[in-house]
Design an enzyme around this catalytic site. Structure first.
Site, short mmCIF file in Angstrom:
data_model
loop_
_atom_site.label_atom_id
_atom_site.label_comp_id
_atom_site.label_asym_id
_atom_site.label_seq_id
_atom_site.Cartn_x
_atom_site.Cartn_y
_atom_site.Cartn_z
N ASP A 8 0.88 -1.18 0.00
CA ASP A 8 0.00 0.00 0.00
C ASP A 8 0.91 1.22 0.00
O ASP A 8 2.14 1.09 0.00
CB ASP A 8 -0.96 0.00 1.21
CG ASP A 8 -2.25 0.78 0.90
OD1 ASP A 8 -2.16 2.00 0.65
OD2 ASP A 8 -3.34 0.18 0.88
N HIS B 63 -12.93 -0.11 -8.16
CA HIS B 63 -14.11 0.78 -8.15
C HIS B 63 -13.75 2.21 -7.73
O HIS B 63 -14.55 3.12 -7.89
CB HIS B 63 -15.26 0.19 -7.33
CG HIS B 63 -15.07 0.20 -5.84
ND1 HIS B 63 -16.11 -0.10 -4.98
CD2 HIS B 63 -13.99 0.47 -5.06
CE1 HIS B 63 -15.66 -0.01 -3.74
NE2 HIS B 63 -14.39 0.33 -3.76
N1 LIG Z 1 -1.40 4.58 -5.87
C1 LIG Z 1 -1.68 3.69 -4.92
N2 LIG Z 1 -0.86 2.64 -4.69
C2 LIG Z 1 -1.15 1.72 -3.73
N3 LIG Z 1 -2.24 1.79 -2.95
C3 LIG Z 1 -3.09 2.82 -3.13
C4 LIG Z 1 -2.86 3.81 -4.13
N4 LIG Z 1 -3.87 4.69 -4.09
C5 LIG Z 1 -4.71 4.28 -3.13
N5 LIG Z 1 -4.23 3.15 -2.54
C6 LIG Z 1 -4.85 2.40 -1.45
O1 LIG Z 1 -6.05 1.80 -1.89
C7 LIG Z 1 -6.78 1.40 -0.74
C8 LIG Z 1 -8.26 1.51 -1.07
S1 LIG Z 1 -9.32 1.03 0.24
C9 LIG Z 1 -9.30 -0.71 0.15
C10 LIG Z 1 -8.31 -1.31 1.09
C11 LIG Z 1 -8.38 -2.83 1.21
N6 LIG Z 1 -8.07 -3.52 -0.05
C12 LIG Z 1 -9.71 -3.29 1.73
O2 LIG Z 1 -10.51 -3.84 0.99
O3 LIG Z 1 -9.98 -3.04 2.89
C13 LIG Z 1 -6.32 2.28 0.39
O4 LIG Z 1 -5.68 1.51 1.38
C14 LIG Z 1 -5.33 3.23 -0.29
O5 LIG Z 1 -4.27 3.67 0.54
#
Ligand SMILES: Nc1ncnc2c1ncn2[C@@H]1O[C@H](CSCC[C@H]([NH3+])C(=O)O)[C@@H](O)[C@H]1O
Length: 396
Positions: A263, A304
């Site tokens: 992340d 999404h």
């Molecule tokens: N450019 C990026 N590279 C890596 N992670 C990112 C980026 N932009 C947003 N994110 C991450 O995308 C995530 C979306 S929220 C979803 C988090 C997790 N997969 C779950 O389902 O709970 C957040 O943790 C952000 O920090």
């Protein structure tokens, strides 16, 4: 049609039956949800068209009053006192105007968020208590500050663009916040909102099942995985603070191979506790994917958040790192049916448009994105219309 007294007694019987049924299903989540669905469906039938419209017209008001009570410290003051408190006593500990407290409290006591125990005297309820815990305390403020404001701005914004579909910035979010940033880069510059968002995401997982409880992880990932401990079994890209990949590791403790969490640096840096088995890697998913040839590249609720062109960019980075015939991309998200989408994913789709220039997608839309990135859908694993599905993809 029955007589007036007959109808009165049937309504009274129905109310008693619902009470009794509720007592019986209170401890059984599946049946409770089923009963709730029936009651909500009944409400839609019984409510008059005028009432439906008025309910919509008056729907922003209570959430705004609640936000005032959260931000002013009234919520926490009342909940932490653990007993009924007068508006004047709350005013003297918080410095908030007594009249303001009384007026903001009225809709919220009517809705059962707080209880009105006496004249201008309030106590907390399970709802207000839940609102002080980190996931929803942060989540409520995040949603109100960013999503609700963008949603309120969306119709005006679209009117100014002659109702052009939002498929990239500027969208309602950029317009409302006078920024060119998409939401995540914006959050990086606003650490308070970022931590509210992260708490929200971490907490929301507690109430949702893991992907491997709904779908067969053995046949999807574990069978056929290379058994070398050096090999990466699963990488959770944009996995937040690691709750998902940690749960996977705990469910399959003897599965060989590494588990990696990726992340953005502030998110990885904010992790307070995570099983040692999970490797923490700060990584921007728009950069080259450093984990090559993993068995599974897993992503939950990521695509999404982004418009189509950005999704294809992210997917291309992953496709380049995947081993043909071995690696899989597993996407755990809503897969919208072409017709009859239930209310929650339909609302989430509007939310994604207002906040992120993103969207929920149909099978056809997923297939289009993946093929633009050189990937191919192996199977859409569908759990039901009210649940997220799993898209299994591989290098085309
Ligand atoms: N450019 C990026 N590279 C890596 N992670 C990112 C980026 N932009 C947003 N994110 C991450 O995308 C995530 C979306 S929220 C979803 C988090 C997790 N997969 C779950 O389902 O709970 C957040 O943790 C952000 O920090």
């Amino acid at each position: 049609m029955g007589s007036a007294t007959d109808i009165q007694s049937r309504i009274a019987t129905l109310a008693k039956d619902i009470d009794a049924l509720y007592q019986d299903v209170a401890q059984d989540e599946g049946s409770r949800k089923e009963l709730l669905g029936v009651v909500q469906g009944a409400m839609a039938k019984v409510e008059s068209p005028t009432e439906t419209i008025w309910r919509m017209i008056m729907s922003p008001h209570a959430p705004a009053a609640l936000m005032v009570l959260i931000r002013s410290g009234v919520l926490k003051d009342l909940v932490s006192s653990g007993k009924p408190k007068t508006a004047s006593a709350i005013a003297s500990t918080t410095g908030v105007s007594e009249t303001l407290i009384i007026r903001m409290m009225r809709p919220l006591t009517a809705l059962g968020v707080f209880r009105e125990t006496d004249v201008y005297t309030y106590s907390s309820t399970p709802i207000s208590e839940l609102l002080t815990a980190p996931p929803l305390y942060g989540g409520y403020q995040f949603m109100f500050d960013l999503a609700t404001r963008s949603l309120a701005n969306m119709p005006r914004f679209l009117e100014r663009t002659n109702f052009k579909h939002v498929d990239g910035p500027p969208g309602p979010f950029q317009d409302c916040n006078s920024t060119e940033d998409l939401m995540f880069p914006y959050l990086m510059k606003h650490p308070d909102m970022m931590s509210n968002f992260n708490a929200f995401m971490a907490g929301s997982l507690e109430t949702r099942p893991d992907w491997f409880q709904k779908f067969d992880a053995e046949s999807l990932v574990l069978n056929g995985a290379k058994s070398s401990p050096e090999k990466v079994l699963l990488v959770d890209i944009a996995g937040g603070e690691g709750h998902d990949v940690q749960a996977f590791g705990r469910a399959f403790p003897s599965a060989p191979g590494r588990l990696v969490l990726q992340d953005l640096p502030p998110v990885i840096g904010n992790i307070k506790s995570l099983d040692e088995r999970v490797e923490r890697v700060p990584h921007d998913m728009f950069e080259e994917q450093p984990v090559r040839g993993a068995r599974a590249y897993y992503m939950r609720n990521i695509f999404h958040d982004w418009p189509n062109d950005k999704c294809v960019e992210i997917m291309k980075r992953i496709a380049k790192a995947m081993e043909r015939g071995y690696s899989k991309l597993l996407i755990f998200e809503w897969i919208l049916a072409p017709k009859g989408v239930p209310l929650y994913p339909a609302l989430l789709d509007v939310n994604m448009m207002a906040l992120l220039n993103g969207r929920e997608r149909t099978e056809e839309e997923w297939t289009g994105l993946l093929s633009a990135a050189g990937l191919r859908v192996v199977k859409f694993h569908i759990a039901g219309p009210e649940e997220e599905g799993l898209i299994e993809a591989e290098v085309a």
